[in-house]
Motif scaffolding. Structure first.
Motif: not given
Ligand SMILES: O=C(O)CCC(=O)C(=O)O
Ligand SMILES: [Fe+2]
Length: 374
Positions: A349-351, A266, A361, A274, A305, A279, A315, A359, A277, A268, A363, A303, A365
Motif C-alpha cells: 500500500h501507499a500514502g 503523519l 492521519v 509514502y 484520518y 508494513d 491510501t 493530509k 511498501h 503530508y 497511523s 489508520l 502499527w
Molecule cells: O498515509 C497513508 O495513507 C498510509 C500510511 C501508511 O502506510 C503507514 O503509516 O504505514
C-alpha cells in the motif's frame, strides 16, 4: 517551606542546600547532573527530593523508571510512584496516572477513574486537562473557552466530565468489509471532529522527519520512500485523548492495546508521500531478524484520518486496484499477515501525495506480541 532556587547559582551553595534537605535544591542539582549526562547521580538527588515529599520529583522519577529513560527500566515501580503522586494531589502525576489507568498499568484498568483524574487536574487549572475534557465531551463551546483563556467554573468542568460517553468511546464500531486477502475493514465516523482536531494540534508542535526499517543494513533510516513528516507518541508523550483513541482501535480490531506500538501522526504536504511498501517486517531479510525476534511481527495497521479539504492523498492498494479516500474521522484497518501470521503481499500500500492541501492521519502499527513500554 524552602526558598525557590533561581539559576544560575553557585554549585557549591546548591550542593550544600541539597545536602541540608532542601528539595528545590535537590531537584535543581539533579537537572544539572542530567545535563552533564550523569544520570545515575541525577536520579539519586531526584530520589531524595521524592523522599522529602516533592510530588514533582516523585512524578519525574516515576516517569523515568516507567520507560527506563535515563534510568533503570522499572515499570512497576515507576507506575506505582506516579499513581502515588496523583493520589497525593499532584497535577502532572494525575495526567500521567490517567493514561496508566486507561492501560491498566499499576492499577486495574478503569476509564472512569482516568476521567476523574483528568477532571481533578482541570479543577486545579490545568489547561491541557480542561481542553481534553472538552474534546472527549465533544464540547466545542468549552474548548473555545479554554483556548481563549476564559475562566472555567467548577460546574462547567464537572458537566463536561459527565457528558463524556465512555461506553460510546469503548463500544465496538461497525465495520464495512472491503477485502478478505488481506483483511481490510473501514469504520466510518470512527472519531468525532474535536478528537481529530486535538490530535492534529498535539502533533503539529512536534512534526519531524520519519524513518523506515532498513532491510539491507538493519536498524532504521530516512528514505525517499517516505517523505511525509510525523510525530510519535510514546507513553510519556501521549495523553488521555490519544490513549482512548488507541483503546477504541483495540476494541474495533479485537487486538490487545499492549501490542500497539507508539502511535504516529503523519502530515503530508502537497507532493509528499509514502511510496508503495509493506508494513510487515520481511522474515526473509536477515537484517530485520533481530527486530522481528525482539518486537514481533507487525500484524495490522490502523489508520484514522484527521482532516478533509485536500485533493489526492488516498491510501492506495495497487495489487487490489483499490484506493481509499477518507472523510475526516473515518478509519481503515488492514492486516499485513494472514491468520497464520504469514506476510500477505497483496497488503502492499501507499500514502499517495496530496495534490492540493495537506493530509493528516494517525497511523497505528500493531504487533503480534506485547510491546516494551517506551
Ligand atoms: O498515509 C497513508 O495513507 C498510509 C500510511 C501508511 O502506510 C503507514 O503509516 O504505514
Ligand atoms: Fe504502511
Amino acid at each position: 517551606m524552602t526558598a525557590p532556587v533561581t539559576e544560575p547559582l553557585d554549585p557549591l551553595a546548591l550542593h550544600a542546600r541539597a545536602r541540608d534537605g532542601d528539595v528545590k535544591a535537590q531537584i535543581a542539582l539533579s537537572a544539572i547532573f542530567d545535563r552533564e549526562g550523569r544520570h545515575d547521580v541525577a536520579l539519586g538527588w531526584l530520589q531524595q527530593a521524592a523522599a522529602g515529599g516533592s510530588l514533582e520529583a516523585e512524578t519525574a522519577l516515576g516517569s523515568r523508571l516507567l520507560v527506563g529513560r535515563a534510568a533503570p527500566f522499572a515499570p512497576a515501580q515507576g507506575a506505582e510512584r506516579i499513581h502515588r503522586a496523583a493520589e497525593m494531589g499532584g497535577v502532572e502525576a494525575a495526567m500521567r496516572a490517567a493514561v496508566l489507568l486507561l492501560r491498566g498499568l499499576g492499577r486495574p484498568p478503569s476509564g472512569d477513574a482516568a476521567l476523574d483524574l483528568l477532571l481533578s487536574a482541570a479543577l486545579k487549572d490545568n489547561v491541557d486537562a480542561s481542553a481534553q475534557l472538552a474534546v472527549l465531551a465533544n464540547d466545542e463551546d468549552l474548548l473555545a473557552r479554554v483556548d481563549r483563556g476564559a475562566p472555567l467554573s467548577e460546574d462547567r468542568l464537572k458537566r463536561a466530565r459527565r457528558a463524556i460517553d465512555l461506553p460510546a468511546w469503548l463500544g465496538p464500531p461497525t465495520p464495512a468489509e472491503i477485502s478478505e486477502t488481506p483483511r481490510i475493514r473501514i469504520f466510518s465516523d470512527f472519531l468525532p471532529p474535536l478528537a481529530c482536531l486535538w490530535i492534529r494540534r498535539r502533533a503539529d508542535r512536534k512534526l519531524d522527519v520519519l524513518r523506515v526499517y532498513d532491510a539491507e543494513a538493519g536498524g532504521v533510516r530516512t528514505d525517499g520512500i517516505r517523505t511525509s513528516r510525523g510525530a510519535g507518541f510514546g507513553l510519556l508523550d501521549t495523553d488521555v485523548v490519544l490513549t482512548l483513541v488507541a483503546a477504541r482501535m483495540a476494541v474495533a480490531s479485537g487486538l490487545r492495546l499492549e501490542t500497539f506500538e507508539p502511535a504516529n501522526v503523519l502530515n503530508y504536504q502537497v507532493g509528499q508521500q509514502y511510496r508503495p511498501h509493506y508494513d510487515y517486517l520481511d522474515p526473509a531479510a536477515p537484517a530485520l531478524a533481530e527486530a522481528l525476534h525482539r518486537q514481533g511481527q507487525r500484524t495490522a495497521t490502523f489508520l484514522a484520518y484527521l482532516n478533509d479539504g485536500y485533493a489526492g492523498g488516498e491510501t492506495a492498494f495497487p495489487r487490489l486496484e483499490w484506493d481509499f479516500k477518507a472523510k475526516a474521522g473515518d478509519a481503515l484497518l488492514f492486516f499485513n499477515v494472514d491468520l497464520d501470521g504469514r506476510p500477505v503481499e497483496r497488503s502492499l500500500h501507499a500514502g499517495l501525495p496530496p495534490t492540493d492541501g495537506e493530509k493528516w492521519v494517525l497511523s497505528q502499527w500493531i504487533r503480534d506480541r506485547a510491546q516494551p513500554l517506551i
